[in-house]
Design a protein around this motif. Structure first.
Motif, PDB file in Angstrom:
ATOM      1  N   PHE A 157       0.831  -1.301   0.102  1.00 50.84           N
ATOM      2  CA  PHE A 157       0.034   0.019   0.078  1.00 50.84           C
ATOM      3  C   PHE A 157       1.022   1.488  -0.055  1.00 50.84           C
ATOM      4  O   PHE A 157       1.856   1.178   0.682  1.00 50.84           O
ATOM      5  N   ALA A 158       0.400   2.347  -0.556  1.00 48.77           N
ATOM      6  CA  ALA A 158       0.965   3.370  -0.617  1.00 48.77           C
ATOM      7  C   ALA A 158      -0.065   4.517  -0.200  1.00 48.77           C
ATOM      8  O   ALA A 158      -1.235   4.560  -0.910  1.00 48.77           O
ATOM      9  N   TYR A 159       0.327   5.716   0.471  1.00 48.66           N
ATOM     10  CA  TYR A 159      -0.843   6.600   0.882  1.00 48.66           C
ATOM     11  C   TYR A 159      -0.672   7.606  -0.106  1.00 48.66           C
ATOM     12  O   TYR A 159       0.275   8.265  -0.634  1.00 48.66           O
ATOM     13  N   LYS A 173      -9.182   9.652   2.868  1.00 47.77           N
ATOM     14  CA  LYS A 173      -7.981   9.373   2.580  1.00 47.77           C
ATOM     15  C   LYS A 173      -7.955   8.267   1.415  1.00 47.77           C
ATOM     16  O   LYS A 173      -8.986   7.268   1.302  1.00 47.77           O
ATOM     17  N   HIS A 175      -5.764   5.410  -0.697  1.00 48.96           N
ATOM     18  CA  HIS A 175      -4.647   4.535  -0.951  1.00 48.96           C
ATOM     19  C   HIS A 175      -4.535   3.651  -2.190  1.00 48.96           C
ATOM     20  O   HIS A 175      -5.480   3.492  -2.897  1.00 48.96           O
ATOM     21  N   TYR A 193     -10.356   3.293  -0.874  1.00 48.84           N
ATOM     22  CA  TYR A 193     -10.580   4.001   0.371  1.00 48.84           C
ATOM     23  C   TYR A 193      -9.968   3.159   1.601  1.00 48.84           C
ATOM     24  O   TYR A 193      -9.794   3.881   2.616  1.00 48.84           O
ATOM     25  N   GLN A 195      -7.953  -0.324   3.598  1.00 47.29           N
ATOM     26  CA  GLN A 195      -6.932  -1.091   3.466  1.00 47.29           C
ATOM     27  C   GLN A 195      -7.318  -2.697   4.292  1.00 47.29           C
ATOM     28  O   GLN A 195      -6.576  -3.107   4.920  1.00 47.29           O
TER      29      GLN A 195
END
Length: 288
Positions: A157-159, A173, A175, A193, A195
């Motif tokens: 995962f990356a924000y 948020k 992701h 949205y 994780q």
């Protein structure tokens, strides 16, 4: 230019400078400088999004980032006059170093330069000492064999930032679940949205369709929905993930704990920016 365009678009929409900076991925002071430069170029708050033209953005760039003939600003040039002394401090050679000739840390070097009248930002000093003075020289990278095509795929995962939900009107948020084929470095990005395990499995299903098949081995970066207990030798995987792995027919090999240098996915972030989310009108998972 992307940062400036996003700052001005959010500012014209009525957002405050703090919110503007967060949406564009810059701090509030930088957002203020961009807005002030745009106002000096003739932009007014009640203008529509169409006012953010290439000419306006170019004027803002010229105002906030003036031309640098040698690629560096005045702070860098000031440090160039102290290059030999800085090298002696950070490598522990010459006079003025620590006890028993030990190298000084960069905070101390920054302080000593200030005493000599050389006032520069710490970040500029860090870049200068790293590039020119041998500060914390990185070890040689050893290339590792990538294996056979279609065998291994890394996922993590990356924000990506925040985006306004079209239905609720609130910021959420976003992701990116990034799939990187180890052999080819070909990437697939799935936006979500959350994780959760459901989000990971949904991304996997879209990735298999994108790549045209399932990889033999998946290497997750110890993400919680997949790895319930990260451990160098015997990591524990969630029951739901093991069920899915058995269904899809792949094996799972968790990444080394606390070793982010193993992962190449950061290279996708500059090319898949928050502005791409805005242009896509993202309100749910997006693949491409």
């Amino acid at each position: 230019m992307v940062e400036i365009r996003e700052v001005l678009r959010a500012w014209l929409a009525g957002a405050g400078l703090r919110t503007v900076g967060e949406r564009a991925g810059v701090d509030r002071k930088t957002a203020r400088r961009y807005v002030q430069a745009a106002e000096a170029a003739g932009l007014v708050r009640d203008a529509g999004p169409g006012a953010v033209t290439d000419e306006l953005v170019g004027a803002v760039v010229a105002a906030v980032r003036p031309s640098r003939p040698n690629g560096h600003g005045p702070a860098w040039e000031a440090l160039a006059g102290h290059e030999e002394q800085i090298r002696a401090w950070v490598t522990g050679t010459g006079t003025g170093t620590g006890k028993a000739g030990r190298a000084l840390n960069l905070v101390k070097v920054h302080e000593l330069l200030a005493r000599q009248g050389c006032q520069v930002p710490y970040r500029t000093l860090h870049r200068f000492a790293t590039e020119r003075c041998g500060y914390r020289v990185k070890a040689t990278t050893v290339r590792v064999a990538d294996g056979e095509p279609g065998v291994e795929c890394q996922i993590d995962f990356a924000y990506m930032g925040t985006i306004t939900d079209a239905e609720t009107g609130r910021d959420r948020k976003v992701h990116a679940l990034i799939f990187t084929a180890v052999y080819s470095r070909h990437m697939f990005v799935w936006l979500t949205y959350t994780q959760t395990l459901a989000a990971v499995i949904a991304g996997c299903e879209m990735a298999w369709a994108f790549f045209g098949g399932v990889f033999k081995v998946l290497i997750p970066d110890n993400m919680k929905p997949v790895v319930t207990a990260a451990e160098p030798v015997n990591p524990r995987f969630s029951a739901g993930w093991l069920d899915y792995a058995a269904h899809a027919g792949f094996a799972t090999d968790a990444a080394r704990v606390r070793t982010p240098t193993d992962y190449p996915e950061n290279s996708v972030i500059p090319s898949f920016t928050r502005s791409a989310l805005s242009l896509a009108g993202f309100v749910g998972p997006y693949s491409g």
